[in-house]
Structures are given as C-alpha cells and as structure tokens.
Design a protein around this motif. Sequence first.
Motif, PDB file in Angstrom:
ATOM      1  N   GLY A  33       0.786  -1.216   0.000  1.00  8.38           N
ATOM      2  CA  GLY A  33       0.000   0.000   0.000  1.00  8.38           C
ATOM      3  C   GLY A  33       0.820   1.269   0.000  1.00  8.38           C
ATOM      4  N   LEU A  34       0.108   2.380   0.221  1.00  9.34           N
ATOM      5  CA  LEU A  34       0.697   3.713   0.201  1.00  9.34           C
ATOM      6  C   LEU A  34       1.098   4.130   1.606  1.00  9.34           C
ATOM      7  N   HIS A  35       2.318   4.694   1.738  1.00  9.88           N
ATOM      8  CA  HIS A  35       2.823   5.161   3.033  1.00  9.88           C
ATOM      9  C   HIS A  35       3.547   6.485   2.853  1.00  9.88           C
ATOM     10  N   VAL A  36       3.603   7.245   3.931  1.00  9.22           N
ATOM     11  CA  VAL A  36       4.392   8.476   3.953  1.00  9.22           C
ATOM     12  C   VAL A  36       5.213   8.474   5.238  1.00  9.22           C
ATOM     13  N   ASP A  37       6.537   8.489   5.096  1.00 12.00           N
ATOM     14  CA  ASP A  37       7.443   8.482   6.239  1.00 12.00           C
ATOM     15  C   ASP A  37       8.199   9.801   6.314  1.00 12.00           C
ATOM     16  N   ALA A  38       8.624  10.155   7.517  1.00 10.12           N
ATOM     17  CA  ALA A  38       9.485  11.317   7.736  1.00 10.12           C
ATOM     18  C   ALA A  38      10.755  10.830   8.417  1.00 10.12           C
ATOM     19  N   GLY A  39      11.925  11.245   7.896  1.00  9.76           N
ATOM     20  CA  GLY A  39      13.186  10.757   8.436  1.00  9.76           C
ATOM     21  C   GLY A  39      14.218  11.854   8.590  1.00  9.76           C
ATOM     22  N   VAL A  40      15.159  11.623   9.501  1.00  9.08           N
ATOM     23  CA  VAL A  40      16.296  12.526   9.700  1.00  9.08           C
ATOM     24  C   VAL A  40      17.544  11.677   9.892  1.00  9.08           C
ATOM     25  N   THR A  41      18.682  12.204   9.458  1.00  7.92           N
ATOM     26  CA  THR A  41      19.982  11.553   9.643  1.00  7.92           C
ATOM     27  C   THR A  41      21.010  12.610  10.012  1.00  7.92           C
ATOM     28  N   VAL A  42      21.852  12.283  10.978  1.00  4.28           N
ATOM     29  CA  VAL A  42      22.994  13.128  11.334  1.00  4.28           C
ATOM     30  C   VAL A  42      24.251  12.324  11.034  1.00  4.28           C
ATOM     31  N   LEU A  43      25.106  12.871  10.177  1.00  7.74           N
ATOM     32  CA  LEU A  43      26.297  12.175   9.702  1.00  7.74           C
ATOM     33  C   LEU A  43      27.540  12.955  10.110  1.00  7.74           C
ATOM     34  N   GLY A  44      28.354  12.381  10.990  1.00  8.13           N
ATOM     35  CA  GLY A  44      29.568  13.041  11.449  1.00  8.13           C
ATOM     36  C   GLY A  44      30.589  13.178  10.328  1.00  8.13           C
ATOM     37  N   ASP A  45      31.521  14.095  10.506  1.00  4.86           N
ATOM     38  CA  ASP A  45      32.542  14.321   9.492  1.00  4.86           C
ATOM     39  C   ASP A  45      33.843  14.717  10.173  1.00  4.86           C
ATOM     40  N   GLN A  46      34.948  14.407   9.516  1.00  8.04           N
ATOM     41  CA  GLN A  46      36.275  14.745  10.004  1.00  8.04           C
ATOM     42  C   GLN A  46      36.926  15.717   9.026  1.00  8.04           C
ATOM     43  N   ALA A  47      38.064  16.232   9.409  1.00  3.56           N
ATOM     44  CA  ALA A  47      38.788  17.147   8.515  1.00  3.56           C
ATOM     45  C   ALA A  47      39.132  16.428   7.223  1.00  3.56           C
ATOM     46  N   ARG A  48      38.862  17.090   6.100  1.00  8.60           N
ATOM     47  CA  ARG A  48      39.194  16.550   4.784  1.00  8.60           C
ATOM     48  C   ARG A  48      39.900  17.618   3.976  1.00  8.60           C
ATOM     49  N   ASN A  49      40.955  17.194   3.286  1.00  8.33           N
ATOM     50  CA  ASN A  49      41.734  18.119   2.451  1.00  8.33           C
ATOM     51  C   ASN A  49      42.198  19.339   3.244  1.00  8.33           C
ATOM     52  N   GLY A  50      42.551  19.110   4.524  1.00  6.12           N
ATOM     53  CA  GLY A  50      43.072  20.179   5.356  1.00  6.12           C
ATOM     54  C   GLY A  50      42.034  21.128   5.882  1.00  6.12           C
ATOM     55  N   GLU A  51      40.727  20.835   5.676  1.00  5.80           N
ATOM     56  CA  GLU A  51      39.659  21.720   6.110  1.00  5.80           C
ATOM     57  C   GLU A  51      38.821  21.016   7.176  1.00  5.80           C
ATOM     58  N   ALA A  52      38.565  21.720   8.301  1.00  5.00           N
ATOM     59  CA  ALA A  52      37.681  21.175   9.334  1.00  5.00           C
ATOM     60  C   ALA A  52      36.264  21.071   8.776  1.00  5.00           C
ATOM     61  N   GLN A  53      35.561  20.008   9.127  1.00  8.72           N
ATOM     62  CA  GLN A  53      34.218  19.768   8.614  1.00  8.72           C
ATOM     63  C   GLN A  53      33.246  19.578   9.769  1.00  8.72           C
ATOM     64  N   GLY A  54      32.064  20.140   9.648  1.00 13.77           N
ATOM     65  CA  GLY A  54      31.003  19.907  10.611  1.00 13.77           C
ATOM     66  C   GLY A  54      30.144  18.728  10.188  1.00 13.77           C
ATOM     67  N   PRO A  55      29.210  18.285  11.031  1.00 11.87           N
ATOM     68  CA  PRO A  55      28.331  17.165  10.669  1.00 11.87           C
ATOM     69  C   PRO A  55      27.367  17.566   9.565  1.00 11.87           C
TER      70      PRO A  55
END
Length: 235
Positions: free
Chosen positions: A32-54
């Motif tokens: 059948g038909l459904h509607v979902d709501a989702g969220v994701t938080v993805l951590g990050d590390q420094a890449r290419n010498g630049e600090a990264q936020g999530p």
Amino acid sequence: MRRRWQLALIPSVTMAVSACFPTLHTARIDPGLHVDAGVTVLGDQARNGEAQGPDYIAYLAPSFAFGDRVELGLPIGIYLEEGFASLSGDAFTRFGENPQTIVLWPYLKFAMLPTDGPHHLAFIAQGAWMFPGNVGVRYGQDLGSWEPFAGLSLIFSGGPAGDDPVVTRYQESGQSMLALVAGASWNTGGRPTVEIGVLRNRYREGAVYGDFGQPTTARTLYDLFLGARVRLGGP
C-alpha cells in the motif's frame, strides 16, 4: 559543470548528482501507500586540510508497495552539508557553492522474502534525482513487537569535485564508500525506526578541484551516523 537553481540563501536544487547518502531503509515491505518522515545526522572529520562539521539530512518519503515484494519511493528533503551552520548568512563563503541542497532520492526496493515470514531480505537501488547514487541490502528478523535489521550500502562517487561542487564529501579522487548499518523498527503505530552506522570513505586526498595532476595521498575515514524515521500515513 553541474546545473543548479539558487537564490540568496534559499537551498540550491540539485539537478544532477552522481552520489547520495541512502535514506533509512529496513528489510520489510508493507503493501500500500505510506508516507514516512526521516532525519539523519552524519559526522565528518577534517578533509583536504579543512575542518568539517556534521551533515544533517531531513526528508519526507512517500512510497507505494505493490503487494509485499516491490516498493517504489520518492523521498524529497534537504541536505545541510555543515549542519545548521550552513544556514548562516556567510554560508556560501565559508562552506562552498551548495551548503544547502534540496534533493530527490527515488528508490526501488525489492523483497526477496515474503513479509508474513519471520525473516526479511531486501535489495534497494536509490538515486539522486534520476542518477544512480547507491545500492544496498537489508536483512531483518521479525521478533513480534519489534524487528532488528542490519545491512550495507555501496555509495557511488561523483568523482573529483569540479568548480561547482554539490556535497564535496561524495566528490573525491579515487573514491569508494561503504555504509554499514544496524537498527530496529517497532511494530506499533507510526512504525518508529532507528539506525546507527558507520560510513567508510576511502579516497585520494588533494584532488579537490579536479584531477589536474596535483599530488594526492591515500586516506580512509570512518564517520558515524544516526538515523530515525516515523510513519506519518498509511496502514
């Protein structure tokens, strides 16, 4: 160059992307038909010498299942490359061309086992707009009131970032990405679902603006992520 629509601090609309992080998927298909709501938080590390936020991802996911074997979904949401900091007035100067990206993640899920059995196994193919972004598998076991699941997804790289990057995490030279997940859903109203996982991101650091022969260094990052989803409508 990737095309985009953008006005002031309104999130850019991604017209062509070759990689995307998977939305939350279980191994179960409900007809059948459904509607979902989702969220994701993805951590990050420094890449290419630049600090990264999530990275923060939020989406609505309407879907329709033809019986208990085939499901088509059309999640639409926003990808904040540096979390809420990407909403600041100087976001485009600090974080690149597209710190806020509106994305469509269409997917096809095929269940290899029937829903009414205790074991569930599904294959998922998902894209960003109409381009392949990731493929994955999920296995779950129905324990009555809840269902634990686990799986992995292979995320396709967009290649070295050009002069108009979308989300640079997925645009590196010589890149391969795997997301390993474990989670659980509860067989109650709203079918709440949570997952935890790790993204293994392996690439050649240094080729940020295309492969022009600059020296690169092999690097592997392991970034944690958390996801949650709730059903807003449907059986």
